[in-house]
Motif scaffolding. Structure first.
Motif, PDB file in Angstrom:
ATOM      1  N   LEU A  74      52.320 -15.486  83.774  1.00  0.00           N
ATOM      2  CA  LEU A  74      53.510 -15.471  82.915  1.00  0.00           C
ATOM      3  C   LEU A  74      54.612 -16.351  83.486  1.00  0.00           C
ATOM      4  CD1 LEU A  74      54.555 -14.071  80.310  1.00  0.00           C
ATOM      5  CD2 LEU A  74      55.608 -12.361  81.796  1.00  0.00           C
ATOM      6  N   LEU A  75      54.644 -16.508  84.799  1.00  0.00           N
ATOM      7  CA  LEU A  75      55.688 -17.298  85.450  1.00  0.00           C
ATOM      8  C   LEU A  75      55.362 -18.786  85.500  1.00  0.00           C
ATOM      9  CD1 LEU A  75      56.590 -14.986  88.483  1.00  0.00           C
ATOM     10  CD2 LEU A  75      57.674 -15.089  86.232  1.00  0.00           C
ATOM     11  N   ILE A  76      54.107 -19.147  85.251  1.00  0.00           N
ATOM     12  CA  ILE A  76      53.699 -20.556  85.291  1.00  0.00           C
ATOM     13  C   ILE A  76      53.779 -21.124  83.882  1.00  0.00           C
ATOM     14  CG2 ILE A  76      51.847 -22.165  85.874  1.00  0.00           C
ATOM     15  CD1 ILE A  76      50.812 -20.116  87.857  1.00  0.00           C
ATOM     16  N   PRO A  77      54.676 -22.073  83.619  1.00  0.00           N
ATOM     17  CA  PRO A  77      54.870 -22.567  82.246  1.00  0.00           C
ATOM     18  C   PRO A  77      53.624 -23.175  81.614  1.00  0.00           C
ATOM     19  CG  PRO A  77      56.688 -23.253  83.662  1.00  0.00           C
ATOM     20  CD  PRO A  77      55.640 -22.656  84.560  1.00  0.00           C
ATOM     21  N   SER A  78      52.749 -23.784  82.403  1.00  0.00           N
ATOM     22  CA  SER A  78      51.603 -24.491  81.838  1.00  0.00           C
ATOM     23  C   SER A  78      50.467 -23.569  81.408  1.00  0.00           C
ATOM     24  CB  SER A  78      51.062 -25.503  82.851  1.00  0.00           C
ATOM     25  OG  SER A  78      50.668 -24.860  84.049  1.00  0.00           O
ATOM     26  N   VAL A  79      50.496 -22.314  81.822  1.00  0.00           N
ATOM     27  CA  VAL A  79      49.429 -21.379  81.448  1.00  0.00           C
ATOM     28  C   VAL A  79      49.614 -20.978  79.983  1.00  0.00           C
ATOM     29  CG1 VAL A  79      48.395 -19.136  81.904  1.00  0.00           C
ATOM     30  CG2 VAL A  79      49.201 -20.549  83.801  1.00  0.00           C
ATOM     31  N   PRO A  80      48.563 -21.075  79.163  1.00  0.00           N
ATOM     32  CA  PRO A  80      48.720 -20.762  77.726  1.00  0.00           C
ATOM     33  C   PRO A  80      48.725 -19.260  77.450  1.00  0.00           C
ATOM     34  CG  PRO A  80      46.459 -21.396  78.205  1.00  0.00           C
ATOM     35  CD  PRO A  80      47.223 -21.559  79.494  1.00  0.00           C
ATOM     36  N   ARG A  81      48.874 -18.930  76.165  1.00  0.00           N
ATOM     37  CA  ARG A  81      48.818 -17.548  75.662  1.00  0.00           C
ATOM     38  C   ARG A  81      49.854 -16.643  76.328  1.00  0.00           C
ATOM     39  NH1 ARG A  81      44.514 -16.958  72.402  1.00  0.00           N
ATOM     40  NH2 ARG A  81      42.810 -18.470  72.573  1.00  0.00           N
ATOM     41  N   LYS A  82      51.090 -17.110  76.315  1.00  0.00           N
ATOM     42  CA  LYS A  82      52.165 -16.320  76.914  1.00  0.00           C
ATOM     43  C   LYS A  82      52.402 -15.014  76.148  1.00  0.00           C
ATOM     44  CE  LYS A  82      53.790 -18.692  80.453  1.00  0.00           C
ATOM     45  NZ  LYS A  82      52.616 -19.537  80.690  1.00  0.00           N
ATOM     46  N   GLY A  83      52.218 -15.033  74.825  1.00  0.00           N
ATOM     47  CA  GLY A  83      52.434 -13.812  74.049  1.00  0.00           C
ATOM     48  C   GLY A  83      51.474 -12.711  74.442  1.00  0.00           C
ATOM     49  N   LEU A  84      50.180 -13.051  74.571  1.00  0.00           N
ATOM     50  CA  LEU A  84      49.195 -12.066  74.987  1.00  0.00           C
ATOM     51  C   LEU A  84      49.459 -11.607  76.410  1.00  0.00           C
ATOM     52  CD1 LEU A  84      46.563 -10.520  74.543  1.00  0.00           C
ATOM     53  CD2 LEU A  84      45.311 -12.562  75.300  1.00  0.00           C
ATOM     54  N   ASN A  85      49.840 -12.542  77.263  1.00  0.00           N
ATOM     55  CA  ASN A  85      50.154 -12.213  78.649  1.00  0.00           C
ATOM     56  C   ASN A  85      51.312 -11.209  78.725  1.00  0.00           C
ATOM     57  OD1 ASN A  85      50.451 -14.307  81.648  1.00  0.00           O
ATOM     58  ND2 ASN A  85      50.350 -12.110  81.397  1.00  0.00           N
ATOM     59  N   ALA A  86      52.374 -11.463  77.953  1.00  0.00           N
ATOM     60  CA  ALA A  86      53.533 -10.563  77.951  1.00  0.00           C
ATOM     61  C   ALA A  86      53.164  -9.198  77.389  1.00  0.00           C
ATOM     62  CB  ALA A  86      54.668 -11.184  77.150  1.00  0.00           C
ATOM     63  N   LEU A  87      52.316  -9.183  76.363  1.00  0.00           N
ATOM     64  CA  LEU A  87      51.889  -7.907  75.782  1.00  0.00           C
ATOM     65  C   LEU A  87      51.123  -7.068  76.802  1.00  0.00           C
ATOM     66  CD1 LEU A  87      51.521  -6.022  73.344  1.00  0.00           C
ATOM     67  CD2 LEU A  87      49.457  -7.325  72.763  1.00  0.00           C
ATOM     68  N   LEU A  88      50.251  -7.718  77.569  1.00  0.00           N
ATOM     69  CA  LEU A  88      49.488  -6.991  78.577  1.00  0.00           C
ATOM     70  C   LEU A  88      50.389  -6.492  79.702  1.00  0.00           C
ATOM     71  CD1 LEU A  88      46.320  -9.269  78.858  1.00  0.00           C
ATOM     72  CD2 LEU A  88      46.497  -7.045  77.738  1.00  0.00           C
ATOM     73  N   LEU A  89      51.357  -7.333  80.131  1.00  0.00           N
ATOM     74  CA  LEU A  89      52.210  -6.970  81.261  1.00  0.00           C
ATOM     75  C   LEU A  89      53.208  -5.881  80.910  1.00  0.00           C
ATOM     76  CD1 LEU A  89      53.112  -7.464  84.178  1.00  0.00           C
ATOM     77  CD2 LEU A  89      54.608  -9.284  83.329  1.00  0.00           C
ATOM     78  N   PHE A  90      53.808  -5.977  79.731  1.00  0.00           N
ATOM     79  CA  PHE A  90      54.876  -5.035  79.378  1.00  0.00           C
ATOM     80  C   PHE A  90      54.435  -3.939  78.407  1.00  0.00           C
ATOM     81  CE2 PHE A  90      57.034  -9.108  80.335  1.00  0.00           C
ATOM     82  CZ  PHE A  90      57.727  -8.692  81.447  1.00  0.00           C
ATOM     83  N   GLY A  91      53.233  -4.064  77.848  1.00  0.00           N
ATOM     84  CA  GLY A  91      52.750  -3.055  76.923  1.00  0.00           C
ATOM     85  C   GLY A  91      51.590  -2.240  77.451  1.00  0.00           C
ATOM     86  N   VAL A  92      50.582  -2.920  77.971  1.00  0.00           N
ATOM     87  CA  VAL A  92      49.372  -2.240  78.438  1.00  0.00           C
ATOM     88  C   VAL A  92      49.494  -1.812  79.897  1.00  0.00           C
ATOM     89  CG1 VAL A  92      46.881  -2.463  78.779  1.00  0.00           C
ATOM     90  CG2 VAL A  92      47.975  -3.519  76.787  1.00  0.00           C
ATOM     91  N   PHE A  93      50.019  -2.703  80.736  1.00  0.00           N
ATOM     92  CA  PHE A  93      50.075  -2.411  82.172  1.00  0.00           C
ATOM     93  C   PHE A  93      50.853  -1.142  82.508  1.00  0.00           C
ATOM     94  CE2 PHE A  93      52.448  -2.831  86.176  1.00  0.00           C
ATOM     95  CZ  PHE A  93      51.391  -2.760  87.065  1.00  0.00           C
ATOM     96  N   PRO A  94      52.019  -0.872  81.892  1.00  0.00           N
ATOM     97  CA  PRO A  94      52.728   0.380  82.245  1.00  0.00           C
ATOM     98  C   PRO A  94      51.888   1.621  82.011  1.00  0.00           C
ATOM     99  CG  PRO A  94      54.175  -1.099  81.035  1.00  0.00           C
ATOM    100  CD  PRO A  94      52.804  -1.690  80.954  1.00  0.00           C
ATOM    101  N   ILE A  95      51.084   1.632  80.947  1.00  0.00           N
ATOM    102  CA  ILE A  95      50.245   2.802  80.662  1.00  0.00           C
ATOM    103  C   ILE A  95      49.136   2.922  81.704  1.00  0.00           C
ATOM    104  CG2 ILE A  95      48.726   3.870  78.964  1.00  0.00           C
ATOM    105  CD1 ILE A  95      50.295   2.385  76.792  1.00  0.00           C
ATOM    106  N   VAL A  96      48.474   1.794  81.982  1.00  0.00           N
ATOM    107  CA  VAL A  96      47.410   1.810  82.982  1.00  0.00           C
ATOM    108  C   VAL A  96      47.969   2.178  84.350  1.00  0.00           C
ATOM    109  CG1 VAL A  96      45.671   0.391  84.155  1.00  0.00           C
ATOM    110  CG2 VAL A  96      46.047   0.128  81.689  1.00  0.00           C
ATOM    111  N   GLY A  97      49.111   1.571  84.724  1.00  0.00           N
ATOM    112  CA  GLY A  97      49.721   1.865  86.017  1.00  0.00           C
ATOM    113  C   GLY A  97      50.140   3.318  86.143  1.00  0.00           C
TER     114      GLY A  97
END
Length: 385
Positions: free
Chosen positions: A131-154
């Protein structure tokens, strides 16, 4: 017509010459940056004097005279204090940090279950870095996993009680783990909530504007310690009998709400800096309020206030240490808690532990600051010609 004498006119180009010695090299750099004028020279001399006074004793204490290994306080105490060091010895007691390192990181989290903390940290890094590297694609999916899925799993990984995982009560959590949990939740909640509060404060609907103004000014008018005490001590008094919230959850809510109020004012500053023509242009295109805000106004406003946003994040990260007041042991709290261990009671133990905690806080804050500078430079395109 009288012919003019042109003997003074060159008939060929002058050969290239090396620049003056005073315009390049080390001496030139020193003169431009340190000795450009009398004021710079005075401050340079004062700075050099301070470095000479501070750095050698610090290096002597932290590295040369430091004690790196040991099993108890005797390695960090002088003979007069019941230790093995000569009288007058003064050095860092890194042996204390080494012996207590696991507690500084995890608190009293069970040893056999700490693989869950490592797995949670690994998932966090795997999702955060792309998410911090601008050249990596699919930022929307990345943000969804980090802020939506990860809190539940964590949450299930750290708390347990499901999927065959042993329950671990939050009072057993501690150290850097609690610091990172508080900072992650506070940052994740404060930015979107702060944006909504800033938009609400600039709203033309009186009720929405009043609610946002009251919330922001109330939260900003009291210190974080008060918010934490309210969330930890007074909130249960307003709940029905038998109803209670986990102490960590109360702290998370208090920290997130506190940071969101300050974030709202940072975002509002960016919104006010947008020229009126941007709003009028969006209205001329027939865009709805939310399309205008999401596509035109917010991207420009957030870019303008990146330093303020990161400054709020850094302040939030450091303020997590205040949860020690309500009986939670973050990194700083875990360090201070171990000062009472009689096996490590020595004059050098407290300062060494505090230096270690300060260095860890500095690493995270410095990392956020450098990334902020990187993003500012990358997005600084508005005034380039």
């Amino acid at each position: 017509m009288q012919e003019h004498d042109r003997s003074f006119v060159r008939t060929e180009m002058v050969a290239d010459q090396a620049p003056p010695v005073s315009d390049h090299g080390l001496l030139s750099w020193l003169r431009r940056n340190l000795f450009a004028n009398a004021t710079d020279t005075v401050f340079t001399i004062i700075g050099i004097a301070l470095v000479v006074m501070i750095v050698p004793p610090l290096v002597q204490w932290a590295f040369i005279s430091a004690q790196w290994t040991g099993s108890d306080r005797t390695v960090c105490a002088t003979l007069a204090q019941g230790g093995i060091q000569p009288d007058g010895w003064s050095g860092a007691c890194w042996a204390f940090v080494d012996a207590k390192f696991q507690q500084f990181m995890f608190g009293r989290y069970p040893d056999e279950e700490r693989w869950r903390v490592y797995l949670t940290g690994f998932l966090f890094v795997v999702l955060l870095v792309p998410l911090l590297i601008p050249s990596v694609p699919r930022k929307g999916l990345n943000a969804l996993l980090l802020f939506g899925v990860f809190p539940i799993v964590g949450f299930f990984l750290l708390s347990g009680g499901a999927f065959g995982l042993k329950p671990v009560a939050t009072p057993l959590w501690g150290g850097l783990m609690v610091t990172l949990v508080l900072a992650y939740v506070g940052i994740s909640v404060s930015l979107p909530l702060g944006i909504l509060l800033a938009l609400g404060r600039r709203s033309h609907m009186p009720v929405v504007k009043l609610v946002c103004v009251v919330f922001i000014e109330t939260i900003r008018g009291v210190p974080l310690i008060t918010i934490l005490f309210m969330a930890s001590v007074m909130l249960p008094l307003f709940l029905p009998p038998g109803t209670s919230f986990d102490k960590l959850l109360r702290a998370l809510i208090g920290v997130a709400l506190f940071a969101s109020a300050y974030m709202a004012e940072v975002i509002r500053g960016g919104l006010q800096a947008i020229p009126k023509g941007q709003y009028e242009g969006a209205d001329a295109l027939g865009l709805s309020y939310w399309k205008k805000t999401n596509l035109i106004i917010l991207p420009q406003a957030i870019k303008l206030v990146i330093p303020g946003i990161v400054n709020t994040f850094i302040g939030l990260f450091k303020d997590t240490s205040l949860v020690y007041i309500i009986g939670m042991f973050d990194l700083l709290g875990a360090v201070r808690q171990n000062f009472s261990d009689a096996n490590w009671a020595s004059p050098q133990t407290p300062i060494t532990g505090l230096v270690f905690a300060g260095f860890v806080f500095w690493l995270f804050c410095f990392g956020m600051s450098r990334y902020s500078i990187f993003m500012e430079r990358r997005l600084d395109t508005g005034h380039k010609r």
